[in-house]
Design a protein around this motif. Structure first.
Motif, PDB file in Angstrom:
ATOM      1  N   GLU A   1       0.899  -1.174  -0.063  1.00 60.57           N
ATOM      2  CA  GLU A   1      -0.194  -0.171  -0.144  1.00 60.57           C
ATOM      3  C   GLU A   1       0.865   1.200  -0.008  1.00 60.57           C
ATOM      4  O   GLU A   1       1.920   1.342   0.929  1.00 60.57           O
ATOM      5  CB  GLU A   1      -0.829   0.032   1.312  1.00 60.57           C
TER       6      GLU A   1
ATOM      7  N   THR B   1       1.257   5.031   1.303  1.00 60.21           N
ATOM      8  CA  THR B   1       0.769   5.564   2.377  1.00 60.21           C
ATOM      9  C   THR B   1       1.698   6.987   2.247  1.00 60.21           C
ATOM     10  O   THR B   1       2.611   7.144   1.610  1.00 60.21           O
ATOM     11  CB  THR B   1       1.192   4.587   3.739  1.00 60.21           C
ATOM     12  N   GLU B   2       1.125   7.880   3.095  1.00 62.08           N
ATOM     13  CA  GLU B   2       2.011   9.053   3.194  1.00 62.08           C
ATOM     14  C   GLU B   2       3.487   8.923   3.488  1.00 62.08           C
ATOM     15  O   GLU B   2       4.399   9.824   3.251  1.00 62.08           O
ATOM     16  CB  GLU B   2       1.330   9.952   4.293  1.00 62.08           C
TER      17      GLU B   2
ATOM     18  N   THR C   1       7.191  -0.265   6.763  1.00 56.07           N
ATOM     19  CA  THR C   1       7.134   0.851   5.821  1.00 56.07           C
ATOM     20  C   THR C   1       8.610   1.190   5.178  1.00 56.07           C
ATOM     21  O   THR C   1       9.447   1.201   6.002  1.00 56.07           O
ATOM     22  CB  THR C   1       6.444   2.117   6.248  1.00 56.07           C
TER      23      THR C   1
END
Length: 480
Positions: A238, A240-241, A259
């Protein structure tokens, strides 16, 4: 619309295409080489050479960090990512320049820019304003990264090897998908340069290794540097920011999400043939949409069309592309006379540390070739004399020989100086040497090649071909 008629048209100006051009030109001057992208070859621009430049920087950093093994203490090692990448790009551009000089030395009338597609078996549309009619056609369009749909969720943080070499600075973290040649080389290099790396595989494979004993050994060693799961269970990717969130199963920790700044897709390559309009060529295609071809002549069926290099997806290696280009060019030049070309002994090397090499037959091919009537010799480099001197004593070499004949069949290796040992072994395969023949060759002392001799001695004993021709060097211990 401009129209021209030539004897040979070559689609693609990479390593295979340039080799085909030179070979075809020996038979006719009425040749055109068509290139839809930039000149410069995959190897020089985004492949062999820039990756080795990055690896060289990584090895320098690694050696400095581990110099205390020799009683040398260089202090804190500082890695300047911008300086690393500046040298990679500068030297890469130099290599590309050499290729461009070679292309520019070809007559201008032999060079045509634009995307080519088949109008029929003999006619090519090039860009929007040119039509080429060719007596023979060579497809040398190369390949490109293949990206699974799941990974595309990384969005603008999804990168391939091409993108790595355009970085101005090193990233903070990278999730690498695909522990093949590209993934292993770039992943380990980035890790050694201070980038947080985690590597994910799907099939359980590792590089080109087929010998499970070597695969397990290599997997353990790589995991000492960065986490690598060759059969990872990844449930989501995914954007993400913060970057790219990867959710996966991690042993005792269960489901974990980490991440990363980027996701590097090193998940294989696909031939650049899907936009050639091959349906207009009258060629017979396989279930992947690739033309059927003879790997010794590179001819597609009995037609006037030949397919070479990464485009045919057979052996995507530079030296193989060069050989295939030459064979295809010679056959296109002399067509309708077509001859089988000489193919060299299989040789594949992964420039990790330790290096990986597969030469001749791998263990599965040796089994299939002999019906199981073969033997395996091996040596560990952990106790090998010169390897311990250098502090490069991690590795395992396994060599395969045919019972009865004593013929050397091939080898798989994870260890020091594999790029050099692999060449000696490839020459042995190509010359159809027996294991006793190889043991009769000179071995200097102390060198890493003595480890190869130990593996061959072990294999010779197992082949039951009589007493060893040379006694073990007792002065240097096992694997000397």
């Amino acid at each position: 619309m401009d129209k021209c008629k030539v004897d040979v048209a070559i689609i693609g100006a990479g390593t295979a295409g340039m080799g085909a051009y030179r070979a075809a030109r020996a038979h006719t001057e009425n040749v055109v080489m068509i290139e839809g992208g930039p000149f410069g070859t995959t190897c020089a621009r985004v492949g062999c050479m820039p990756s080795k430049l990055l690896i060289a920087a990584a090895e320098a950093a690694h050696d400095m960090k581990h110099a205390e093994l020799f009683g040398v203490y260089p202090g804190d090692v500082r890695i300047d990512g911008k300086a690393v990448m500046e040298r990679v790009r500068r030297e890469r551009d130099r290599f590309v320049g050499f290729v461009l000089e070679a292309v520019e030395s070809f007559p201008e009338k032999h060079r045509l820019k634009g995307h080519a597609r088949f109008l029929d078996a003999h006619r090519l549309q090039v860009a929007e304003n040119c039509e080429v009619e060719a007596g023979r056609i060579i497809i040398a369009t190369g390949s490109r990264p293949n990206i699974p749909q799941m990974l595309k969720a990384a969005g603008d943080r999804l990168i391939v090897n091409d993108d790595v070499f355009s970085f101005d600075d090193l990233p903070d973290s990278v999730a690498v998908f695909g522990p093949g040649v590209i993934g292993l080389e770039l992943g380990q290099a980035l890790s050694r340069l201070g980038v947080r790396v985690r590597m994910f595989g799907a099939s359980g494979g590792l590089g080109a290794i087929r010998d499970e004993k070597i695969r397990d050994y290599a997997l353990q060693v790589f995991n000492e540097e960065f986490p690598l799961d060759p059969a990872a269970s990844v449930s989501s990717v995914e954007r993400t920011e913060e970057g790219v969130a990867v959710t996966f199963e991690d042993g005792d920790r269960g489901t974990v999400t980490e991440t990363f700044e980027y996701l590097l897709a090193a998940t294989g390559r696909r031939p650049n043939v899907d936009d050639l309009d091959l349906q207009n060529s009258d060629l017979e295609l396989d279930d992947r949409g690739l033309p059927l071809f003879d790997r010794y002549t590179l001819q597609c069926g009995s037609s006037h069309i030949f397919m070479t290099g990464d485009a045919n997806n057979d052996l995507p290696l530079l030296h193989e592309a060069a050989d295939e280009g030459r064979i295809a060019g010679e056959n296109a030049g002399r067509y309708p006379e077509v001859r089988a070309g000489s193919r060299r002994a299989p040789l594949a090397i992964v420039f990790t540390d330790p290096q990986i090499a597969v030469v001749g037959m791998n263990i599965q091919q040796a089994h299939d070739h002999c019906g199981g009537c073969f033997e395996v010799g091996e040596v560990s480099f952990e106790g090998q004399g010169r390897s311990r001197v250098l502090g490069k004593n991690k590795g395992l070499l396994r060599v395969y020989g045919e019972r009865g004949s004593g013929l050397f069949l091939g080898a798989e290796m994870f260890g020091p100086a594999a790029e050099h040992l692999a060449h000696l072994l490839a020459w042995s395969v190509q010359n159809r040497m027996t294991v006793p023949d190889m043991l009769g060759m000179p071995y200097y002392h102390p060198v890493i090649e003595e480890g190869l001799r130990s593996a061959l001695r072990d294999l010779n004993r197992r082949l039951l071909m009589g007493p060893e021709s040379v006694e073990r060097c007792l002065d240097c211990g096992p694997g000397a």
